[in-house]
Design a protein around this motif. Structure first.
Motif, short mmCIF file in Angstrom:
data_model
loop_
_atom_site.label_atom_id
_atom_site.label_comp_id
_atom_site.label_asym_id
_atom_site.label_seq_id
_atom_site.Cartn_x
_atom_site.Cartn_y
_atom_site.Cartn_z
N PRO A 43 125.62 28.29 82.57
CA PRO A 43 126.13 29.58 82.09
C PRO A 43 127.65 29.55 81.95
O PRO A 43 128.35 28.87 82.71
N GLU A 44 128.16 30.29 80.97
CA GLU A 44 129.61 30.28 80.70
C GLU A 44 130.45 30.66 81.91
O GLU A 44 131.55 30.15 82.08
N GLU A 45 129.95 31.56 82.74
CA GLU A 45 130.73 31.99 83.91
C GLU A 45 130.78 30.92 85.01
O GLU A 45 131.57 31.02 85.94
N ARG A 46 129.96 29.89 84.89
CA ARG A 46 129.99 28.77 85.85
C ARG A 46 130.93 27.71 85.30
O ARG A 46 130.51 26.74 84.69
N ASP A 47 132.23 27.90 85.48
CA ASP A 47 133.21 27.02 84.84
C ASP A 47 134.28 26.51 85.80
O ASP A 47 135.32 26.07 85.37
N ASN A 48 134.00 26.55 87.10
CA ASN A 48 135.04 26.16 88.04
C ASN A 48 135.13 24.65 88.26
O ASN A 48 136.19 24.07 88.10
N LEU A 49 134.01 23.99 88.61
CA LEU A 49 134.10 22.59 89.03
C LEU A 49 132.98 21.73 88.45
O LEU A 49 131.80 22.09 88.55
N CYS A 50 133.37 20.60 87.90
CA CYS A 50 132.44 19.55 87.46
C CYS A 50 132.78 18.29 88.24
O CYS A 50 133.95 17.87 88.28
N ILE A 51 131.77 17.69 88.86
CA ILE A 51 131.93 16.38 89.50
C ILE A 51 131.22 15.39 88.59
O ILE A 51 130.04 15.55 88.27
N GLN A 52 131.94 14.38 88.17
CA GLN A 52 131.45 13.43 87.19
C GLN A 52 131.67 12.02 87.73
O GLN A 52 132.74 11.70 88.20
N ALA A 53 130.64 11.19 87.67
CA ALA A 53 130.77 9.81 88.14
C ALA A 53 130.35 8.86 87.04
O ALA A 53 129.40 9.12 86.30
N GLY A 54 131.05 7.75 86.95
CA GLY A 54 130.90 6.83 85.85
C GLY A 54 131.87 7.23 84.75
O GLY A 54 131.53 7.34 83.58
N GLY A 55 133.12 7.48 85.17
CA GLY A 55 134.14 7.99 84.25
C GLY A 55 134.50 7.04 83.13
O GLY A 55 135.08 7.46 82.14
N ASN A 56 134.17 5.76 83.31
CA ASN A 56 134.37 4.76 82.26
C ASN A 56 135.80 4.79 81.77
O ASN A 56 136.74 4.74 82.57
N LEU A 57 136.02 4.91 80.49
CA LEU A 57 137.38 4.91 79.92
C LEU A 57 138.00 6.30 79.87
O LEU A 57 139.15 6.44 79.50
N GLY A 58 137.22 7.32 80.24
CA GLY A 58 137.75 8.67 80.28
C GLY A 58 137.08 9.65 79.36
O GLY A 58 137.45 10.82 79.33
N PHE A 59 136.10 9.21 78.59
CA PHE A 59 135.45 10.11 77.63
C PHE A 59 134.87 11.35 78.31
O PHE A 59 135.12 12.47 77.89
N PHE A 60 134.04 11.13 79.32
CA PHE A 60 133.39 12.26 79.99
C PHE A 60 134.40 13.24 80.59
O PHE A 60 134.32 14.44 80.33
N PRO A 61 135.33 12.77 81.42
CA PRO A 61 136.26 13.74 82.01
C PRO A 61 137.10 14.50 80.99
O PRO A 61 137.38 15.68 81.18
N ILE A 62 137.47 13.86 79.88
CA ILE A 62 138.24 14.56 78.85
C ILE A 62 137.44 15.74 78.31
O ILE A 62 137.96 16.85 78.16
N HIS A 63 136.18 15.52 78.05
CA HIS A 63 135.36 16.60 77.47
C HIS A 63 135.01 17.66 78.51
O HIS A 63 135.00 18.85 78.18
N TYR A 64 134.72 17.26 79.72
CA TYR A 64 134.42 18.25 80.74
C TYR A 64 135.66 19.06 81.11
O TYR A 64 135.55 20.23 81.49
N ALA A 65 136.84 18.49 80.98
CA ALA A 65 138.08 19.22 81.28
C ALA A 65 138.30 20.38 80.31
O ALA A 65 139.01 21.34 80.65
N LYS A 66 137.71 20.33 79.13
CA LYS A 66 137.81 21.43 78.18
C LYS A 66 136.97 22.62 78.62
O LYS A 66 137.25 23.75 78.25
#
Length: 152
Positions: free
Chosen positions: A41-64
């Motif tokens: 849900p849109e209101e759930r936007d505080n924290l994402c824990i991501q593993a397997g960050g690789n070159l940074g693709f996932f964290p860049i997109h989740y940071a948005k």
């Protein structure tokens, strides 16, 4: 040892031998991100824990989408690229593996042409730490996304 490619209008550091990760991310991984976010849900936007960050693709997109992102990448080469590529101030980066046993691991390079397939070698006296998500002591998490190449 490294080269740069253009990704979302920025120079993106990539290991010289890797010629697959960028293509794989733009295809399959972008679909996976979109699929995972449609259940949050849109209101759930505080924290994402991501593993397997690789070159940074996932964290860049989740940071948005999330105010805070914590990403893990154990591979030293990938982590170097991730640190260089992810400039978003709301992303915290750890060079560590996630797991149950607080031990040290090493990395197995399976295909230098696609470093996204590197795997953790457990039960090896390596120098990369393994920590638990619980060790972060976060009060709540809105999304946990793991891309651990079988180490789940």
């Amino acid at each position: 040892m490294y080269r740069t490619e253009q990704y979302e209008g920025r120079d993106f550091l990539v290991p010289e031998t890797d010629h697959m990760s960028m293509n794989y991310f733009v295809g399959t991984d972008m679909q996976n991100i979109a699929s995972s976010l449609e259940y949050i849900p849109e209101e759930r936007d505080n924290l994402c824990i991501q593993a397997g960050g690789n070159l940074g693709f996932f964290p860049i997109h989740y940071a948005k989408r999330f105010r805070n992102v914590i990403t893990f990448e154990p591979d030293p080469v990938n982590f170097h690229c991730l640190v260089r590529n992810v400039l978003e101030p709301n992303v915290v980066k750890f060079q560590a593996a996630l797991g149950y046993d607080r031990t040290f691991i090493d990395i197995e390079v399976r295909d230098p042409n696609h470093i996204g397939q590197n795997r953790v070698r457990p039960n090896f006296q390596g120098n990369i730490p393994t920590i638990r998500i619980d060790d972060l002591n976060v009060p709540a998490c809105d999304l946990i996304q793991l891309d651990l190449e079988g180490y789940e």
